[in-house]
Design a protein around this motif. Structure first.
Motif, PDB file in Angstrom:
ATOM      1  N   GLN A   1       0.831  -1.199   0.000  1.00  0.00           N
ATOM      2  CA  GLN A   1       0.000   0.000   0.000  1.00  0.00           C
ATOM      3  C   GLN A   1       0.869   1.254   0.000  1.00  0.00           C
ATOM      4  O   GLN A   1       0.603   2.190  -0.765  1.00  0.00           O
ATOM      5  CB  GLN A   1      -0.938   0.016   1.210  1.00  0.00           C
ATOM      6  N   CYS A   2       1.898   1.279   0.817  1.00  0.00           N
ATOM      7  CA  CYS A   2       2.773   2.453   0.870  1.00  0.00           C
ATOM      8  C   CYS A   2       3.472   2.673  -0.463  1.00  0.00           C
ATOM      9  O   CYS A   2       3.592   3.804  -0.930  1.00  0.00           O
ATOM     10  CB  CYS A   2       3.793   2.300   1.986  1.00  0.00           C
ATOM     11  N   ARG A   3       3.911   1.602  -1.074  1.00  0.00           N
ATOM     12  CA  ARG A   3       4.603   1.730  -2.365  1.00  0.00           C
ATOM     13  C   ARG A   3       3.656   2.195  -3.454  1.00  0.00           C
ATOM     14  O   ARG A   3       3.965   3.101  -4.218  1.00  0.00           O
ATOM     15  CB  ARG A   3       5.228   0.398  -2.748  1.00  0.00           C
ATOM     16  N   GLU A   4       2.476   1.588  -3.510  1.00  0.00           N
ATOM     17  CA  GLU A   4       1.508   1.941  -4.552  1.00  0.00           C
ATOM     18  C   GLU A   4       0.986   3.356  -4.403  1.00  0.00           C
ATOM     19  O   GLU A   4       0.728   4.046  -5.380  1.00  0.00           O
ATOM     20  CB  GLU A   4       0.345   0.947  -4.537  1.00  0.00           C
ATOM     21  N   GLU A   5       0.815   3.812  -3.166  1.00  0.00           N
ATOM     22  CA  GLU A   5       0.236   5.130  -2.920  1.00  0.00           C
ATOM     23  C   GLU A   5       1.294   6.188  -2.586  1.00  0.00           C
ATOM     24  O   GLU A   5       0.955   7.317  -2.241  1.00  0.00           O
ATOM     25  CB  GLU A   5      -0.809   5.023  -1.813  1.00  0.00           C
ATOM     26  N   ASN A   6       2.562   5.831  -2.655  1.00  0.00           N
ATOM     27  CA  ASN A   6       3.682   6.759  -2.457  1.00  0.00           C
ATOM     28  C   ASN A   6       3.637   7.526  -1.136  1.00  0.00           C
ATOM     29  O   ASN A   6       3.671   8.747  -1.107  1.00  0.00           O
ATOM     30  CB  ASN A   6       3.770   7.761  -3.613  1.00  0.00           C
ATOM     31  N   PHE A   7       3.545   6.788  -0.043  1.00  0.00           N
ATOM     32  CA  PHE A   7       3.590   7.453   1.255  1.00  0.00           C
ATOM     33  C   PHE A   7       4.298   6.571   2.275  1.00  0.00           C
ATOM     34  O   PHE A   7       4.455   5.377   2.079  1.00  0.00           O
ATOM     35  CB  PHE A   7       2.181   7.816   1.758  1.00  0.00           C
ATOM     36  N   ILE A   8       4.734   7.192   3.332  1.00  0.00           N
ATOM     37  CA  ILE A   8       5.289   6.509   4.493  1.00  0.00           C
ATOM     38  C   ILE A   8       4.491   7.023   5.683  1.00  0.00           C
ATOM     39  O   ILE A   8       4.315   8.223   5.857  1.00  0.00           O
ATOM     40  CB  ILE A   8       6.784   6.858   4.707  1.00  0.00           C
ATOM     41  N   GLY A   9       4.021   6.123   6.496  1.00  0.00           N
ATOM     42  CA  GLY A   9       3.262   6.519   7.677  1.00  0.00           C
ATOM     43  C   GLY A   9       3.935   6.014   8.939  1.00  0.00           C
ATOM     44  O   GLY A   9       4.402   4.890   8.989  1.00  0.00           O
ATOM     45  N   VAL A  10       4.011   6.837   9.925  1.00  0.00           N
ATOM     46  CA  VAL A  10       4.550   6.459  11.220  1.00  0.00           C
ATOM     47  C   VAL A  10       3.586   6.998  12.251  1.00  0.00           C
ATOM     48  O   VAL A  10       3.200   8.160  12.193  1.00  0.00           O
ATOM     49  CB  VAL A  10       5.952   7.070  11.444  1.00  0.00           C
ATOM     50  N   GLY A  11       3.176   6.181  13.188  1.00  0.00           N
ATOM     51  CA  GLY A  11       2.191   6.700  14.089  1.00  0.00           C
ATOM     52  C   GLY A  11       2.247   6.208  15.510  1.00  0.00           C
ATOM     53  O   GLY A  11       2.206   6.976  16.428  1.00  0.00           O
ATOM     54  N   PHE A  12       2.321   4.919  15.721  1.00  0.00           N
ATOM     55  CA  PHE A  12       2.202   4.339  17.051  1.00  0.00           C
ATOM     56  C   PHE A  12       0.905   4.788  17.710  1.00  0.00           C
ATOM     57  O   PHE A  12       0.832   4.995  18.905  1.00  0.00           O
ATOM     58  CB  PHE A  12       3.414   4.674  17.914  1.00  0.00           C
ATOM     59  N   ASN A  13      -0.102   4.997  16.871  1.00  0.00           N
ATOM     60  CA  ASN A  13      -1.443   5.390  17.324  1.00  0.00           C
ATOM     61  C   ASN A  13      -1.469   6.678  18.125  1.00  0.00           C
ATOM     62  O   ASN A  13      -2.305   6.867  18.986  1.00  0.00           O
ATOM     63  CB  ASN A  13      -2.097   4.253  18.106  1.00  0.00           C
ATOM     64  N   ILE A  14      -0.535   7.585  17.845  1.00  0.00           N
ATOM     65  CA  ILE A  14      -0.618   8.904  18.471  1.00  0.00           C
ATOM     66  C   ILE A  14      -1.310   9.828  17.470  1.00  0.00           C
ATOM     67  O   ILE A  14      -1.078   9.753  16.279  1.00  0.00           O
ATOM     68  CB  ILE A  14       0.754   9.475  18.887  1.00  0.00           C
ATOM     69  N   ASP A  15      -2.187  10.621  17.955  1.00  0.00           N
ATOM     70  CA  ASP A  15      -2.941  11.519  17.077  1.00  0.00           C
ATOM     71  C   ASP A  15      -2.644  12.976  17.409  1.00  0.00           C
ATOM     72  O   ASP A  15      -3.528  13.794  17.540  1.00  0.00           O
ATOM     73  CB  ASP A  15      -4.433  11.212  17.143  1.00  0.00           C
ATOM     74  N   THR A  16      -1.365  13.254  17.556  1.00  0.00           N
ATOM     75  CA  THR A  16      -0.899  14.597  17.868  1.00  0.00           C
ATOM     76  C   THR A  16      -0.132  15.139  16.672  1.00  0.00           C
ATOM     77  O   THR A  16       0.709  14.445  16.115  1.00  0.00           O
ATOM     78  CB  THR A  16       0.037  14.564  19.098  1.00  0.00           C
ATOM     79  N   ASP A  17      -0.435  16.348  16.282  1.00  0.00           N
ATOM     80  CA  ASP A  17       0.276  17.001  15.188  1.00  0.00           C
ATOM     81  C   ASP A  17       1.647  17.442  15.689  1.00  0.00           C
ATOM     82  O   ASP A  17       1.748  18.281  16.577  1.00  0.00           O
ATOM     83  CB  ASP A  17      -0.530  18.199  14.694  1.00  0.00           C
ATOM     84  N   LEU A  18       2.683  16.856  15.127  1.00  0.00           N
ATOM     85  CA  LEU A  18       4.037  17.235  15.522  1.00  0.00           C
ATOM     86  C   LEU A  18       4.548  18.448  14.752  1.00  0.00           C
ATOM     87  O   LEU A  18       5.640  18.939  15.031  1.00  0.00           O
ATOM     88  CB  LEU A  18       4.985  16.046  15.323  1.00  0.00           C
ATOM     89  N   GLY A  19       3.774  18.940  13.812  1.00  0.00           N
ATOM     90  CA  GLY A  19       4.177  20.075  12.988  1.00  0.00           C
ATOM     91  C   GLY A  19       4.709  21.259  13.761  1.00  0.00           C
ATOM     92  O   GLY A  19       5.769  21.801  13.417  1.00  0.00           O
TER      93      GLY A  19
END
Length: 87
Positions: free
Chosen positions: A18-36
């Motif tokens: 899925q990551c390869r086909e959709e060109n993304f990398i996701g990292v989360g550990f189920n945290i829903d905090t914006d690190l921006g």
């Protein structure tokens, strides 16, 4: 010089296709905090922010668990840039 890192895309890399086909990398550990808002901080300050978030989310984990999770999150949010290699 390019940065190279290894990212595990789920247990046994179950999310690889899925990551390869959709060109993304996701990292989360189920945290829903914006690190921006924290990305301009030093790596040490960002370490502390990530550890704090993980401790709030998973209060019963040991410090090694927080450190391992942080070590997987930090390269993606702080170091990875366009043109870098992902193995």
């Amino acid at each position: 010089m390019n940065f190279t890192t290894r990212i595990y895309l789920g247990a046994n890399h179950i999310h690889f296709n899925q990551c390869r086909e959709e060109n993304f990398i996701g990292v989360g550990f189920n945290i829903d905090t914006d690190l921006g808002p924290h990305l301009e901080k030093s790596s040490e300050e960002l370490d502390a922010v990530i550890i704090n978030i993980l401790q709030q989310k998973y209060p019963k984990k040991d410090s090694k668990s927080y450190s391992r999770a942080k070590s997987n999150i930090l390269p993606v949010v702080k170091k990875l840039q366009i043109g870098d290699f992902i193995i």
